[in-house]
Design a protein around this motif. Structure first.
Motif, short mmCIF file in Angstrom:
data_model
loop_
_atom_site.label_atom_id
_atom_site.label_comp_id
_atom_site.label_asym_id
_atom_site.label_seq_id
_atom_site.Cartn_x
_atom_site.Cartn_y
_atom_site.Cartn_z
N ALA A 269 -1.18 -12.05 -7.94
CA ALA A 269 -0.66 -10.76 -7.76
C ALA A 269 -1.48 -9.68 -8.46
CB ALA A 269 0.70 -10.80 -8.12
N ALA A 270 -2.12 -10.01 -9.36
CA ALA A 270 -2.83 -8.96 -10.03
C ALA A 270 -4.19 -8.68 -9.54
CB ALA A 270 -3.17 -9.11 -11.45
N GLY A 271 -4.76 -9.50 -8.63
CA GLY A 271 -5.91 -9.49 -7.68
C GLY A 271 -6.04 -8.28 -6.76
N GLY A 272 -7.15 -8.45 -5.91
CA GLY A 272 -7.22 -7.20 -4.94
C GLY A 272 -6.17 -7.35 -3.96
N CYS B 207 1.69 -6.60 -3.20
CA CYS B 207 2.78 -5.97 -4.01
C CYS B 207 3.01 -4.71 -3.53
CB CYS B 207 2.46 -6.21 -5.57
SG CYS B 207 2.58 -8.02 -6.07
N ARG B 208 2.14 -3.94 -3.58
CA ARG B 208 2.37 -2.45 -3.53
C ARG B 208 3.01 -2.04 -1.88
NH1 ARG B 208 -2.80 -2.01 -5.72
NH2 ARG B 208 -3.75 -1.77 -3.98
N ALA C 158 11.22 -15.27 -0.50
CA ALA C 158 9.84 -15.23 0.07
C ALA C 158 8.95 -15.66 -0.94
CB ALA C 158 9.50 -14.00 1.00
N VAL C 159 7.86 -16.08 -0.65
CA VAL C 159 6.66 -16.51 -1.47
C VAL C 159 5.39 -16.14 -0.76
CG1 VAL C 159 7.95 -18.19 -3.21
CG2 VAL C 159 6.26 -19.05 -1.22
N VAL C 160 4.42 -15.41 -1.57
CA VAL C 160 3.17 -15.35 -0.83
C VAL C 160 2.12 -16.24 -1.72
CG1 VAL C 160 1.33 -13.73 -0.13
CG2 VAL C 160 3.72 -13.07 0.12
N VAL D 32 -4.37 -6.46 5.29
CA VAL D 32 -4.17 -7.63 5.21
C VAL D 32 -2.64 -7.75 4.79
CG1 VAL D 32 -4.39 -10.18 4.48
CG2 VAL D 32 -6.43 -8.67 5.05
N ALA D 33 -2.53 -6.91 3.73
CA ALA D 33 -0.96 -6.72 3.20
C ALA D 33 -0.18 -6.16 4.17
CB ALA D 33 -1.07 -5.88 1.91
N LEU D 34 -0.38 -5.24 4.77
CA LEU D 34 0.44 -4.80 6.19
C LEU D 34 0.64 -6.07 7.17
CD1 LEU D 34 -1.22 -1.43 6.78
CD2 LEU D 34 1.00 -1.80 5.90
#
Length: 232
Positions: free
Chosen positions: A6-9, A15-16, A78-80, A202-204
């Protein structure tokens, strides 16, 4: 919701995006301090985020992370599965130890987290999103371990989709093309960034997958830059 790496790009972008949509986040990363810094940054933006240090390849650590998350939030729906590493090297230079470390994080870790998610979601349903790559579709030199694991993630995702859909658990593989993240930029400083995409894109896509109606599941989605060179 639990996000690994979660702390990576891509992890932090995910997360945001999900936090802005109202998700309460378990910010899971191998490094405690990176997880904590990411969670504090999210909290400063008004997002409910709780950090946890976890080695995704360690079943005991994953089990403990899920238990602690359940204590804090009541349930994980949910998990990513985003945690991943790579070592770019010809096969003659790739040690067995390096091979096993990549497999442990990129493939075994996805299995361990998905297995624990199934236990946590039993009787309720939920989502498992596994981050694959165009490396799961095509191959290029000096990335044998990475390709092997990402092809494995794609196969595991489709197998779990078939197995878990009757239980109300949706499984999706996100096949992501190159992104402007430290994962690439730190290792290839001369890379042409115009060939890469913003990880937020990709997050979207991940958010889109997670917000489908209950009657709909997306087993696989490819998200690539317009000028992606690893895909036609």
């Amino acid at each position: 919701m639990l996000v690994t790496g979660a702390a990576g790009g891509l992890g932090s972008a995910t997360c945001r995006v999900l936090g802005a949509a109202g998700a309460r986040l378990v910010v899971a990363d191998l490094a405690d301090e990176r997880a904590g810094a990411c969670a504090r940054e999210l909290a400063d933006s008004g997002i409910d985020a709780w950090p946890v240090g976890v080695d995704v390849g360690d079943e005991a650590q994953v089990r403990r992370a899920f238990a602690n998350a359940a204590e804090r939030y009541g349930a994980i729906d949910a998990v990513v599965n985003n945690a991943a590493i790579d070592i770019t090297a010809p096969i003659e230079q790739l040690s067995v130890a390096d091979w096993e470390r990549i497999v442990r994080t990129n493939l075994t870790g996805v299995f361990v987290v998905a297995r624990q998610a199934c236990l946590a979601m039993a009787g309720r349903g939920g989502h498992i999103v596994n981050i694959a790559s165009t490396a799961s579709k095509r191959a290029w030199p000096n990335a044998s371990a990475y390709h092997a694991t990402k092809w494995g993630v794609l196969g595991l995702s489709h197998a779990l989709h078939a197995e878990l859909r009757p239980r109300g658990i949706k499984v999706c593989a996100i096949v992501a093309g190159g992104m402007r993240t430290p994962f690439l930029l730190d290792r290839f400083p001369d890379i042409d960034t115009t060939l890469l995409q913003d990880p937020r894109s990709v997050a979207l896509a991940i958010r889109f997958v997670l917000t489908q109606p209950a009657e709909t599941v997306i087993p696989e989605m490819m998200v690539i830059p317009m000028r992606e060179t690893s895909w036609p």
